[in-house]
Structure formats: C-alpha cells, structure tokens
Design an enzyme around this catalytic site. Structure first.
Site, PDB file in Angstrom:
ATOM      1  N   GLU A 251       0.885  -1.178   0.000  1.00 37.12           N
ATOM      2  CA  GLU A 251       0.000   0.000   0.000  1.00 37.12           C
ATOM      3  C   GLU A 251       0.912   1.213   0.000  1.00 37.12           C
ATOM      4  OE1 GLU A 251      -3.153   0.473  -0.142  1.00 37.12           O
ATOM      5  OE2 GLU A 251      -3.965  -1.525   0.206  1.00 37.12           O
ATOM      6  N   CYS A 286      -1.891   8.996   2.474  1.00 39.20           N
ATOM      7  CA  CYS A 286      -1.724   8.443   1.118  1.00 39.20           C
ATOM      8  C   CYS A 286      -2.901   8.802   0.234  1.00 39.20           C
ATOM      9  CB  CYS A 286      -1.598   6.934   1.209  1.00 39.20           C
ATOM     10  SG  CYS A 286      -2.989   6.179   2.083  1.00 39.20           S
TER      11      CYS A 286
HETATM   12  P1  NAD Z   1       8.662   4.640   4.616  1.00 39.61           P
HETATM   13  O1  NAD Z   1       8.592   3.836   3.372  1.00 39.61           O
HETATM   14  O2  NAD Z   1       9.787   5.563   4.802  1.00 39.61           O
HETATM   15  O3  NAD Z   1       8.648   3.699   5.906  1.00 39.61           O
HETATM   16  C1  NAD Z   1       7.588   2.800   6.170  1.00 39.61           C
HETATM   17  C2  NAD Z   1       8.083   1.682   7.051  1.00 39.61           C
HETATM   18  O4  NAD Z   1       9.043   0.918   6.336  1.00 39.61           O
HETATM   19  C3  NAD Z   1       8.761   2.111   8.352  1.00 39.61           C
HETATM   20  O5  NAD Z   1       8.301   1.290   9.391  1.00 39.61           O
HETATM   21  C4  NAD Z   1      10.230   1.836   8.074  1.00 39.61           C
HETATM   22  O6  NAD Z   1      10.952   1.544   9.225  1.00 39.61           O
HETATM   23  C5  NAD Z   1      10.144   0.626   7.177  1.00 39.61           C
HETATM   24  N1  NAD Z   1      11.323   0.395   6.334  1.00 39.61           N
HETATM   25  C6  NAD Z   1      12.146   1.310   5.783  1.00 39.61           C
HETATM   26  N2  NAD Z   1      13.105   0.706   5.048  1.00 39.61           N
HETATM   27  C7  NAD Z   1      12.880  -0.623   5.130  1.00 39.61           C
HETATM   28  C8  NAD Z   1      13.520  -1.769   4.584  1.00 39.61           C
HETATM   29  N3  NAD Z   1      14.575  -1.668   3.787  1.00 39.61           N
HETATM   30  N4  NAD Z   1      13.022  -2.990   4.878  1.00 39.61           N
HETATM   31  C9  NAD Z   1      11.937  -3.105   5.661  1.00 39.61           C
HETATM   32  N5  NAD Z   1      11.286  -2.065   6.214  1.00 39.61           N
HETATM   33  C10 NAD Z   1      11.741  -0.829   5.947  1.00 39.61           C
HETATM   34  O7  NAD Z   1       7.253   5.404   4.654  1.00 39.61           O
HETATM   35  P2  NAD Z   1       6.789   6.571   5.649  1.00 39.61           P
HETATM   36  O8  NAD Z   1       7.572   7.791   5.329  1.00 39.61           O
HETATM   37  O9  NAD Z   1       6.736   6.074   7.050  1.00 39.61           O
HETATM   38  O10 NAD Z   1       5.274   6.765   5.182  1.00 39.61           O
HETATM   39  C11 NAD Z   1       4.893   7.614   4.157  1.00 39.61           C
HETATM   40  C12 NAD Z   1       4.497   6.852   2.932  1.00 39.61           C
HETATM   41  O11 NAD Z   1       3.514   5.866   3.248  1.00 39.61           O
HETATM   42  C13 NAD Z   1       3.864   7.729   1.863  1.00 39.61           C
HETATM   43  O12 NAD Z   1       4.383   7.421   0.597  1.00 39.61           O
HETATM   44  C14 NAD Z   1       2.391   7.359   1.958  1.00 39.61           C
HETATM   45  O13 NAD Z   1       1.656   7.626   0.788  1.00 39.61           O
HETATM   46  C15 NAD Z   1       2.458   5.921   2.304  1.00 39.61           C
HETATM   47  N6  NAD Z   1       1.193   5.463   2.898  1.00 39.61           N
HETATM   48  C16 NAD Z   1       0.376   4.639   2.159  1.00 39.61           C
HETATM   49  C17 NAD Z   1      -0.834   4.225   2.676  1.00 39.61           C
HETATM   50  C18 NAD Z   1      -1.760   3.338   1.869  1.00 39.61           C
HETATM   51  O14 NAD Z   1      -2.675   2.761   2.447  1.00 39.61           O
HETATM   52  N7  NAD Z   1      -1.590   3.225   0.562  1.00 39.61           N
HETATM   53  C19 NAD Z   1      -1.242   4.645   3.942  1.00 39.61           C
HETATM   54  C20 NAD Z   1      -0.384   5.494   4.671  1.00 39.61           C
HETATM   55  C21 NAD Z   1       0.830   5.893   4.144  1.00 39.61           C
END
Ligand code: NAD
Length: 484
Positions: A251, A286
């Site tokens: 997502e 998002c």
């Molecule tokens: P991010 O991708 O920076 O981090 C999300 C999670 O991934 C964190 O818990 C982080 O620790 C983990 N992570 C980072 N690198 C990783 C790796 N290499 N392996 C495993 N896990 C890893 O995202 P963010 O900045 O926390 O959130 C913002 C983003 O989330 C935006 O792009 C937003 O649109 C999206 N989002 C999507 C939805 C949806 O339902 N489509 C909902 C909310 C947010």
C-alpha cells in the site's frame, strides 16, 4: 516536556524486552523538537527471535475455533479501548497530528478487530465439480508468520487495523512500527501481551534497514504486508525476492485527483478539496486529494473559496482540540516539503496561499510549514507529479472531458480519485476512465469498514480492508478424494 510515555519495551514471544544489545532510539515531539520517549533499536537477532516465537505460536492459534479466535480479537480491541486516552496523548505528541480527528484512530483499530472477528467463519474453501466420481475441494490455511510494516502517519491504527485480518485468518504477526512515531507501539505491546497468547502478536521496533530488512528476508516469513513509500516498497519487494518466494502486498503513495465538473456547487467542491487534503494531519495521508482539477467554468470561484478556507486553518499545538493543523512529522518531512516550495517556484506555479514556514514565537521550534495552495499547476511540474506527503494542494484547470482524463492519469500513481458532478453519466464515465483503485463520486477521503482499499499503477499491489484482505493471508490447499 516530560516523556510522553515511560514505556520502552517491545514484545517478543510474550515477553516485554529491550533490544539484545541494549540500544535505543529516542523519539521527538515534532511540535517542539523535544525528546519524549525511547524505543529499543532491535537487532537482526531480535527480529529472528520474534519470527521464531511467531512460528512456534501460530499452529495453536490457527487450531482455535473461529469463534474462539474472534472472541480473543474482540477482547484485544476492548483492552485497547480501555487505554485509548493514553494512546491518543502519546500518538498526538509523537506524530504531530491534531488531537480531535485522531480520537477516531483507536476506534478504527477496534472496529477492524470486531469486523474481522465476525468474519472468521468465512475462511471457507469450495467444492469443485471436476469429476463425477471423485470429490475435489479446497481448504484455506494460514501462511503462519505475517510481517506487517507500518508508516508514521497513523502508527497505532495501522499496527492494529491492518493486522486484524491476518490474525483472524490464524496467522501470528510481527509489527514493525515506523522510526519517527514508534511510541504508541510500546503501549500496544503491553496490551497485546495481556490479551493474546504468547508469540501471536509481536512488536519489533527500530530501523527499517536493520530490523525491517531482517524480518523481510527471514526464511520463515512468507507473507509480508507493507504500508509506506513506493521507494521502500520496491526495496522490500527486491529484498523479499532475493531471500525466497514470498507473497508481498504493498500500500504505497498517491497523487490523487479530485475532478470537478462545471455543474457542481462550488462551495461543496471547495469543502471537499480542503477536507480531502487531510490538513488535520498536515496532508500526510496516502489518500489525500492533492491535485484539484477544476473545470474552467468554476475554476476561479472554487479557487477563491479554497484559498479562504485554507487561510482559515489555525496552526498550533496539536494537543489543543481547536487546532486545525500541527507540524509535519519529522525533520526529514519538513525538509522535503520545503524542497517542494522551491520546486513549485522554479517550475512557475502560482502561489495562492502559504508556501513557507509560519512566523511567530509559537513556531520557532518544531517542524512547521503553512497549509499551501498553488494554482496554474501543470502535468510537467514536480508538484503535479510527485507525492509531497505534506500540506500542498496543486490546482489545475481543464476544459474538455478527455483533457481531464489525461490530466488525472498523468502520474505514476493510482491510489484514490474523487469525481464531483451532478450528472451521473459524467461522473461514472470519469470514474471508469481514471486509473485509481479507490474512488468516490461526490465524496472524498473517507474509508468505509469492509470496503476494499488499495492502489493501481505504482500505488501498490493487493487490496486491504475488506474480506479480500483476510483471504489474502491464507493459502489454498486442494484435496482430491479419489472414491473407490
Ligand atoms: P517509509 O517507506 O519511509 O517507511 C515505512 C516503514 O518501512 C517504516 O516502518 C520503516 O521503518 C520501514 N522500512 C524502511 N526501510 C525498510 C527496509 N529496507 N526494509 C523493511 N522495512 C523498511 O514510509 P513513511 O515515510 O513512514 O510513510 C509515508 C508513505 O507511506 C507515503 O508514501 C504514503 O503515501 C504511504 N502510505 C500509504 C498508505 C496506503 O494505504 N496506501 C497509507 C499510509 C501511508
């Protein structure tokens, strides 16, 4: 400011623990930049311990009757609700999101547990009339261990609402909370420990590239569910593929269009455009409708109304119930939003309101930016194409139906889309043409319990929130009974 919470242990195999090497990460209140708590920085060994505990616990969990499993999920929800005031205070301090709408997050988490608790009898297979003389059927089995990785904008809600389906299906889960808003997970760890069997719900905090990556690559983890940015989502797909054959659902982000036809009420569209931006959590959603596509006949009127409404949003202490917008979540988010102000200027977008850091003594510290609207935004500009994940609304103008379709579909994203029209033919023709996984006609922003949510194009793969999500945490096993 005192710590928002003194709790600082994750949950592994039913035990509340610090990390194996004793390291912590501090968490910052984005409104003040003060340290308000700490969480263990899990090592790869901690991630391994959590996976092994989950793997040991899921067979007994899956063997409970659907009713018994459902009851335990409901109890988990009620225990969370009992601590909702504490969760809310910590979550608001840690995320910067404003308190009034954040009251709904625990409620959404509990509703989701109740919803999936009631669906456990739908984990059904089928009989298939392949031959007359034999019996062919399918049964659903859980994957076993499910890893759920959550983003910073609604950490508690995602950690619970988006693990409920996996638990209902008989899996044990490991939640990896976000680095910049991890504190509510420390309360979650306590509640899960008190209400669910040991190992069924685990919380592993820390860095995504260490703890998150170790979880993704672990050979006992076949099912990974990720909410976050497209770049991380793709990294997770790559890492998972390097380690084995895994089922990964994503997502990801959005750059979602709200398309308004000329026959709509300008005031209603302006309201929706502002509501759809989710300024109450600084546009960090998002599903935010961050591109407003106005027909030229209503463009000027709607833009003026939007500008008035956005100017009226009161920035301030997120814990104050009357505040309309708080600070963005982290220094990194802050710098990212500022870079988009520069990009908009360089690309020639017309600033309508906002566009910088607010002035005044209240905003000297913290990650503050103004709610912002740009007009004259065109598909070639960065603020049209890229997800800011911040409080920037980009407004464009269209004349012909096909032009609006092309503009709406002109980004790599395809998460949500809203169409405003009083003509059902126009509205539905447009909905069918936009490449978005979740759409509204004369609505915006809302998620509805049981209604699937998810993105097309680079916004993701898979659907969550409906019965499909629960079934996606199962594998089909086929049984052919050869009758003699
Ligand atoms: P991010 O991708 O920076 O981090 C999300 C999670 O991934 C964190 O818990 C982080 O620790 C983990 N992570 C980072 N690198 C990783 C790796 N290499 N392996 C495993 N896990 C890893 O995202 P963010 O900045 O926390 O959130 C913002 C983003 O989330 C935006 O792009 C937003 O649109 C999206 N989002 C999507 C939805 C949806 O339902 N489509 C909902 C909310 C947010």
């Amino acid at each position: 400011m005192p710590y928002a919470t003194q709790l600082d242990r994750m949950l592994i195999g039913g035990e509340l623990k610090h990390s194996s090497d004793g390291a912590f990460d501090e968490s910052i209140n984005p409104a003040t930049e003060e340290v308000i708590g700490r969480v263990p920085r899990a090592t790869a060994a901690d991630a391994d311990a959590a996976v092994r505990a989950a793997d040991a616990s899921w067979p007994a969990w899956a063997e409970l009757t659907p009713l018994a499993r459902g009851r335990m999920l409901r109890d988990f929800g009620q225990a969370l609700r009992a601590r909702s005031d504490e969760i809310l205070r910590v979550e608001v301090a840690d995320t910067g999101n404003t308190i009034t709408p954040m009251r709904g997050d625990v409620g959404m988490a509990v509703d989701s547990l109740d919803y999936y608790a009631g669906l456990t009898h739908e984990l059904k297979g089928e009989t298939i009339p392949a031959t007359h003389e034999n019996l062919h059927l399918t049964v659903r089995e859980p994957y076993g261990v499910v890893v759920r990785i959550a983003p910073f904008n609604h950490p508690l809600m995602f950690a619970v609402a988006r693990t409920a389906a996996a638990l209902a299906a008989g899996n044990s889960v490991i939640v990896k909370p976000p680095e910049t808003s991890p504190l509510s997970a420390m309360i979650l760890a306590e509640v899960a420990r008190e209400t669910l069997p040991a190992g069924v719900f685990n919380v592993v905090t820390g860095d995504g590239r260490t703890a998150g990556d170790a979880l993704v690559r672990h050979p006992l983890v076949k099912r990974i569910a990720f909410i976050g940015s497209p770049i991380t989502g793709r990294a997770i797909q790559r890492a998972a593929a390097d380690a084995g054959v895994k089922h990964v659902t994503l997502e990801l982000g959005g750059k979602n269009p709200l398309i308004a036809f000329p026959d709509t009420d300008p005031d209603a569209v302006a309201d929706a455009a502002v509501r759809g931006m989710n300024f109450a959590w600084q546009g960090q959603s998002c599903g935010s409708t961050s591109r407003l596509l106005l027909h030229e006949d209503i463009h000027d009127r709607v833009l003026a109304l939007v500008a008035d409404k956005v100017k009226a949003i009161r920035l301030g202490d997120p814990q104050d119930p009357s505040t309309g917008m708080g600070p963005v979540n982290s220094r990194m988010q802050y710098e990212k939003v500022l870079s988009y102000f520069d990009a908009a200027r360089a690309d020639g977008a017309r600033l309508v309101t906002g566009g910088g850091r607010p002035a005044g003594a209240d905003f000297e510290r913290g990650f503050w930016v103004q709610p912002t609207v740009y007009a004259g935004v065109e598909p070639g500009m960065r603020i049209w194409q890229e997800e800011v994940f911040g409080p920037i609304l980009s407004v464009g103008r269209w004349k012909a139906f096909e032009e609006a379709v092309e503009m709406a579909n002109s980004t790599e994203y395809g998460l949500t889309g809203a169409v405003w029209s009083n003509n059902i033919n126009d509205a539905l023709r447009m909905v069918r043409r936009i490449r978005s996984g979740h759409t509204w006609v004369n609505g915006c922003s809302a998620h509805y319990l049981g209604v699937p949510f998810g993105g097309m194009k680079n916004s993701g793969v898979g659907r969550e929130e409906g019965i499909e999500e629960m079934l996606s945490y199962t594998e089909l096993k086929t049984i052919n009974i050869v009758l003699r």
